[in-house]
Scaffold this motif. Structure first.
Motif, PDB file in Angstrom:
ATOM      1  N   TYR A   5       0.848  -1.190   0.000  1.00  0.00           N
ATOM      2  CA  TYR A   5       0.000   0.000   0.000  1.00  0.00           C
ATOM      3  C   TYR A   5       0.885   1.242   0.000  1.00  0.00           C
ATOM      4  O   TYR A   5       2.047   1.200   0.422  1.00  0.00           O
ATOM      5  CB  TYR A   5      -0.926   0.010   1.225  1.00  0.00           C
ATOM      6  N   ALA A   6       0.355   2.332  -0.505  1.00  0.00           N
ATOM      7  CA  ALA A   6       1.097   3.594  -0.526  1.00  0.00           C
ATOM      8  C   ALA A   6       1.187   4.167   0.891  1.00  0.00           C
ATOM      9  O   ALA A   6       0.341   3.890   1.752  1.00  0.00           O
ATOM     10  CB  ALA A   6       0.410   4.582  -1.458  1.00  0.00           C
ATOM     11  N   MET A   7       2.224   4.971   1.115  1.00  0.00           N
ATOM     12  CA  MET A   7       2.404   5.622   2.410  1.00  0.00           C
ATOM     13  C   MET A   7       2.791   7.080   2.184  1.00  0.00           C
ATOM     14  O   MET A   7       3.201   7.478   1.092  1.00  0.00           O
ATOM     15  CB  MET A   7       3.485   4.904   3.230  1.00  0.00           C
ATOM     16  N   LYS A   8       2.674   7.861   3.236  1.00  0.00           N
ATOM     17  CA  LYS A   8       3.072   9.264   3.189  1.00  0.00           C
ATOM     18  C   LYS A   8       3.819   9.616   4.457  1.00  0.00           C
ATOM     19  O   LYS A   8       3.583   9.044   5.525  1.00  0.00           O
ATOM     20  CB  LYS A   8       1.852  10.180   3.022  1.00  0.00           C
ATOM     21  N   ALA A   9       4.748  10.559   4.321  1.00  0.00           N
ATOM     22  CA  ALA A   9       5.495  11.076   5.462  1.00  0.00           C
ATOM     23  C   ALA A   9       5.316  12.581   5.507  1.00  0.00           C
ATOM     24  O   ALA A   9       4.679  13.168   4.628  1.00  0.00           O
ATOM     25  CB  ALA A   9       6.969  10.696   5.348  1.00  0.00           C
ATOM     26  N   ARG A  10       5.872  13.216   6.506  1.00  0.00           N
ATOM     27  CA  ARG A  10       5.733  14.654   6.617  1.00  0.00           C
ATOM     28  C   ARG A  10       6.524  15.337   5.501  1.00  0.00           C
ATOM     29  O   ARG A  10       7.361  14.726   4.841  1.00  0.00           O
ATOM     30  CB  ARG A  10       6.202  15.140   7.974  1.00  0.00           C
ATOM     31  N   ASN A  11       6.276  16.607   5.285  1.00  0.00           N
ATOM     32  CA  ASN A  11       6.948  17.360   4.232  1.00  0.00           C
ATOM     33  C   ASN A  11       8.411  17.580   4.572  1.00  0.00           C
ATOM     34  O   ASN A  11       8.793  17.700   5.736  1.00  0.00           O
ATOM     35  CB  ASN A  11       6.277  18.711   4.019  1.00  0.00           C
ATOM     36  N   GLY A  12       9.226  17.649   3.522  1.00  0.00           N
ATOM     37  CA  GLY A  12      10.589  18.125   3.646  1.00  0.00           C
ATOM     38  C   GLY A  12      10.677  19.550   3.137  1.00  0.00           C
ATOM     39  O   GLY A  12       9.667  20.149   2.728  1.00  0.00           O
ATOM     40  N   GLU A  13      11.884  20.111   3.138  1.00  0.00           N
ATOM     41  CA  GLU A  13      12.051  21.484   2.693  1.00  0.00           C
ATOM     42  C   GLU A  13      13.429  21.660   2.065  1.00  0.00           C
ATOM     43  O   GLU A  13      14.410  21.074   2.527  1.00  0.00           O
ATOM     44  CB  GLU A  13      11.898  22.448   3.871  1.00  0.00           C
ATOM     45  N   VAL A  14      13.482  22.449   0.988  1.00  0.00           N
ATOM     46  CA  VAL A  14      14.748  22.789   0.342  1.00  0.00           C
ATOM     47  C   VAL A  14      14.809  24.294   0.142  1.00  0.00           C
ATOM     48  O   VAL A  14      13.882  24.895  -0.416  1.00  0.00           O
ATOM     49  CB  VAL A  14      14.907  22.095  -1.026  1.00  0.00           C
ATOM     50  N   ALA A  15      15.886  24.914   0.602  1.00  0.00           N
ATOM     51  CA  ALA A  15      16.177  26.314   0.316  1.00  0.00           C
ATOM     52  C   ALA A  15      17.446  26.368  -0.524  1.00  0.00           C
ATOM     53  O   ALA A  15      18.421  25.672  -0.223  1.00  0.00           O
ATOM     54  CB  ALA A  15      16.364  27.111   1.607  1.00  0.00           C
ATOM     55  N   VAL A  16      17.433  27.162  -1.585  1.00  0.00           N
ATOM     56  CA  VAL A  16      18.599  27.322  -2.455  1.00  0.00           C
ATOM     57  C   VAL A  16      19.177  28.708  -2.234  1.00  0.00           C
ATOM     58  O   VAL A  16      18.444  29.706  -2.232  1.00  0.00           O
ATOM     59  CB  VAL A  16      18.226  27.116  -3.938  1.00  0.00           C
ATOM     60  N   LYS A  17      20.510  28.779  -2.059  1.00  0.00           N
ATOM     61  CA  LYS A  17      21.191  30.050  -1.820  1.00  0.00           C
ATOM     62  C   LYS A  17      22.216  30.306  -2.922  1.00  0.00           C
ATOM     63  O   LYS A  17      22.958  29.399  -3.320  1.00  0.00           O
ATOM     64  CB  LYS A  17      21.920  30.044  -0.480  1.00  0.00           C
ATOM     65  N   VAL A  18      22.261  31.540  -3.396  1.00  0.00           N
ATOM     66  CA  VAL A  18      23.291  31.983  -4.337  1.00  0.00           C
ATOM     67  C   VAL A  18      24.002  33.181  -3.715  1.00  0.00           C
ATOM     68  O   VAL A  18      23.357  34.188  -3.395  1.00  0.00           O
ATOM     69  CB  VAL A  18      22.696  32.369  -5.705  1.00  0.00           C
ATOM     70  N   GLY A  19      25.297  33.040  -3.488  1.00  0.00           N
ATOM     71  CA  GLY A  19      26.031  34.114  -2.827  1.00  0.00           C
ATOM     72  C   GLY A  19      25.485  34.435  -1.454  1.00  0.00           C
ATOM     73  O   GLY A  19      25.542  35.585  -1.006  1.00  0.00           O
ATOM     74  N   PHE A  39       5.369   7.283  -0.572  1.00  0.00           N
ATOM     75  CA  PHE A  39       5.942   5.973  -0.852  1.00  0.00           C
ATOM     76  C   PHE A  39       5.022   5.263  -1.842  1.00  0.00           C
ATOM     77  O   PHE A  39       3.832   5.086  -1.569  1.00  0.00           O
ATOM     78  CB  PHE A  39       6.016   5.116   0.406  1.00  0.00           C
ATOM     79  N   ARG A  40       5.584   4.832  -2.964  1.00  0.00           N
ATOM     80  CA  ARG A  40       4.771   4.067  -3.918  1.00  0.00           C
ATOM     81  C   ARG A  40       4.637   2.636  -3.417  1.00  0.00           C
ATOM     82  O   ARG A  40       5.595   2.033  -2.908  1.00  0.00           O
ATOM     83  CB  ARG A  40       5.421   4.073  -5.302  1.00  0.00           C
ATOM     84  N   SER A  41       3.458   2.066  -3.566  1.00  0.00           N
ATOM     85  CA  SER A  41       3.227   0.693  -3.129  1.00  0.00           C
ATOM     86  C   SER A  41       3.935  -0.296  -4.060  1.00  0.00           C
ATOM     87  O   SER A  41       4.335   0.052  -5.176  1.00  0.00           O
ATOM     88  CB  SER A  41       1.733   0.390  -3.110  1.00  0.00           C
ATOM     89  N   THR A  42       4.063  -1.537  -3.612  1.00  0.00           N
ATOM     90  CA  THR A  42       4.659  -2.565  -4.459  1.00  0.00           C
ATOM     91  C   THR A  42       3.778  -2.905  -5.653  1.00  0.00           C
ATOM     92  O   THR A  42       4.249  -3.538  -6.603  1.00  0.00           O
ATOM     93  CB  THR A  42       4.911  -3.841  -3.645  1.00  0.00           C
ATOM     94  N   THR A  43       2.519  -2.466  -5.632  1.00  0.00           N
ATOM     95  CA  THR A  43       1.633  -2.657  -6.785  1.00  0.00           C
ATOM     96  C   THR A  43       1.645  -1.453  -7.720  1.00  0.00           C
ATOM     97  O   THR A  43       0.929  -1.436  -8.713  1.00  0.00           O
ATOM     98  CB  THR A  43       0.192  -2.914  -6.305  1.00  0.00           C
ATOM     99  N   GLY A  44       2.442  -0.432  -7.389  1.00  0.00           N
ATOM    100  CA  GLY A  44       2.576   0.725  -8.253  1.00  0.00           C
ATOM    101  C   GLY A  44       1.656   1.888  -7.924  1.00  0.00           C
ATOM    102  O   GLY A  44       1.645   2.885  -8.643  1.00  0.00           O
ATOM    103  N   SER A  45       0.913   1.812  -6.848  1.00  0.00           N
ATOM    104  CA  SER A  45      -0.087   2.832  -6.541  1.00  0.00           C
ATOM    105  C   SER A  45       0.459   3.898  -5.599  1.00  0.00           C
ATOM    106  O   SER A  45       1.298   3.631  -4.727  1.00  0.00           O
ATOM    107  CB  SER A  45      -1.308   2.181  -5.898  1.00  0.00           C
ATOM    108  N   GLN A  97      -1.260   5.627   3.483  1.00  0.00           N
ATOM    109  CA  GLN A  97      -1.325   5.520   4.932  1.00  0.00           C
ATOM    110  C   GLN A  97      -0.101   6.216   5.540  1.00  0.00           C
ATOM    111  O   GLN A  97       0.953   6.282   4.910  1.00  0.00           O
ATOM    112  CB  GLN A  97      -1.347   4.052   5.356  1.00  0.00           C
ATOM    113  N   PRO A  98      -0.213   6.726   6.747  1.00  0.00           N
ATOM    114  CA  PRO A  98       0.947   7.372   7.364  1.00  0.00           C
ATOM    115  C   PRO A  98       2.087   6.375   7.573  1.00  0.00           C
ATOM    116  O   PRO A  98       1.857   5.236   7.990  1.00  0.00           O
ATOM    117  CB  PRO A  98       0.405   7.871   8.704  1.00  0.00           C
ATOM    118  N   TYR A  99       3.290   6.797   7.246  1.00  0.00           N
ATOM    119  CA  TYR A  99       4.464   5.974   7.522  1.00  0.00           C
ATOM    120  C   TYR A  99       4.907   6.243   8.960  1.00  0.00           C
ATOM    121  O   TYR A  99       5.197   7.375   9.331  1.00  0.00           O
ATOM    122  CB  TYR A  99       5.597   6.305   6.558  1.00  0.00           C
TER     123      TYR A  99
END
Length: 305
Positions: free
Chosen positions: A133-147, A160-166, A171-173
Motif C-alpha cells: 500500500y502507498a504511504m506518506k510522510a511529513r513534508n521536507g524542505e529545500v532552500a537554495v542560496k546563491v552568494g 511511498f509508492r506501493s509494491t503494486t505501483g499505486s 497511509q501514514p508511515y
C-alpha cells in the motif's frame, strides 16, 4: 542687451535638452538568480527499501562565476543520502527535535558560469520493508542560496509508492524509534601462532537488524578478551565497525571478525569472551532488545601446526 542674454539662455537650454536626449538609457537592474524545487518526492520500492530523488532547477545570473548551496530538511530521519561531511556539506547539520537533519551543502558541479542553467537531484533512501500500500510522510524542505542570498525556499510532499505501483490512499508511515540489533557467532575462536610470533584468528559473525530506526553504522567491540589481545577488526571496515554501512529492516549480514594477540599470550584454553553490537546515530536510543546484543565464544591459543 536683454535680447542677447535671452538668446544665450535659450541656446544653453537647447543644448542641455539635446544632451539629455542623446544620453544612453540607464542600464536595467541585473535580474536575480532563480531556482525551482519539485513539489513532491516519490520514494520507489526496491530490493533494499525505498529510494527516490528530488529535482532542483537553478538559473545563475551572476556576472562572474559563483557558487550555490542548498539547505535540505529531510522528510524522514536518516533519509538524506548526498551528505559527504567535510567535502560537500559544511557540517553534520542540525539535529531537529524529531530526529530529522537539516544541513547545508554545495550544489554539485562546482562553480556556475554566468547565465548557466543547472539541474541536480537530492537523493533519499528509507531502509524499511516495502509495503503493498502507498504511504506518506511529513513534508521536507529545500532552500537554495546563491552568494548567501536565498533564491528559493520550498516545501515538498513525500509519498511511498506501493509494491503494486499505486500512490492512492496513502497511509501514514510510522517508523521505529528504537534500534533492535542482534549478533551471533559461528563456533569458537582459535588463535594460532604466526611466523612473526603473534597469534591470529578469525571468527564468523552475523549481525541482524530488526528495526527501521535510522542509524549510520553498527559498531562491534570485544568483551572480556584476554589482556594480550588487540581490538577485533574487519578488513572492510576496521576496528569497532561492522562492514557494509546501515542495515535494512530484517537484514542479516555475515562477515569474519579478525583477532590478534601478542607473542606472550599463554597457550591453551583461555576461557570465554564475547562481542557486543550497538548502532551509532547522532541521537542515541536504547536498544529494543539488549539481551541479544552480545554473543559469547570460547578462546583457545595454540602453536602453529
Amino acid at each position: 542687451m536683454r535680447t542677447r542674454l535671452s538668446t544665450v539662455l535659450a541656446g544653453l537650454l537647447g543644448l542641455a535638452g539635446a544632451l539629455a536626449v542623446a544620453a544612453p538609457p540607464a542600464q536595467a537592474a541585473q535580474r536575480s538568480s532563480t531556482a525551482t524545487v519539485a513539489d513532491r518526492l516519490i520514494l520507489e520500492p526496491t530490493d533494499r527499501g525505498y529510494r527516490g530523488s528530488l529535482q532542483v532547477d537553478l538559473t545563475y545570473r551572476g556576472a562572474t562565476p559563483g557558487r550555490a548551496t542548498y539547505v535540505i530538511t529531510e522528510p524522514i530521519p536518516g533519509a538524506y543520502q548526498n551528505a559527504e561531511w567535510g567535502i560537500n556539506c559544511y557540517s553534520s547539520g542540525e539535529l531537529l527535535p524529531d530526529d530529522r537533519t537539516k544541513v547545508e551543502c554545495n550544489v554539485p558541479g562546482g562553480l556556475l558560469a554566468p547565465g548557466e542553467q543547472r539541474t541536480f537531484t537530492i537523493d533519499f533512501q528509507v531502509l524499511t520493508t516495502v509495503q503493498p500500500y502507498a504511504m506518506k510522510a511529513r513534508n521536507g524542505e529545500v532552500a537554495v542560496k546563491v552568494g548567501g542570498t536565498v533564491v528559493a525556499d520550498e516545501e515538498f510532499a513525500t509519498r511511498f509508492r506501493s509494491t503494486t505501483g499505486s500512490l492512492a490512499n496513502p497511509q501514514p508511515y510510522v517508523r521505529d524509534t528504537q534500534p533492535d540489533v542482534a549478533v551471533t557467532v559461528a563456533g569458537d575462536l582459535e588463535m594460532v601462532r604466526q611466523p612473526s610470533g603473534w597469534f591470529k584468528g578469525r571468527l564468523p559473525v552475523t549481525v541482524r537488524y530488526h528495526s527501521d530506526a535510522p542509524h549510520q553504522w553498527v559498531s562491534i567491540v570485544g568483551r572480556n578478551l584476554p589482556p594480550t589481545f588487540d581490538w577485533p577488526w574487519s578488513p572492510e571496515c576496521g576496528h569497532e565497525c561492522a562492514p557494509g554501512g546501515p542495515l535494512m529492516e530484517g537484514e542479516a549480514r555475515t562477515f569474519d571478525l579478525h583477532f590478534s594477540a601478542s607473542p606472550d599470550t599463554p597457550l591453551g584454553d583461555l576461557g570465554e569472551a564475547g562481542v557486543e553490537v550497538a548502532v551509532w546515530e547522532l541521537r542515541q536510543y536504547p536498544d529494543a532488545n539488549p539481551a541479544d546484543n552480545v554473543a559469547t565464544f570460547s578462546v583457545t591459543v595454540t602453536e602453529a601446526a
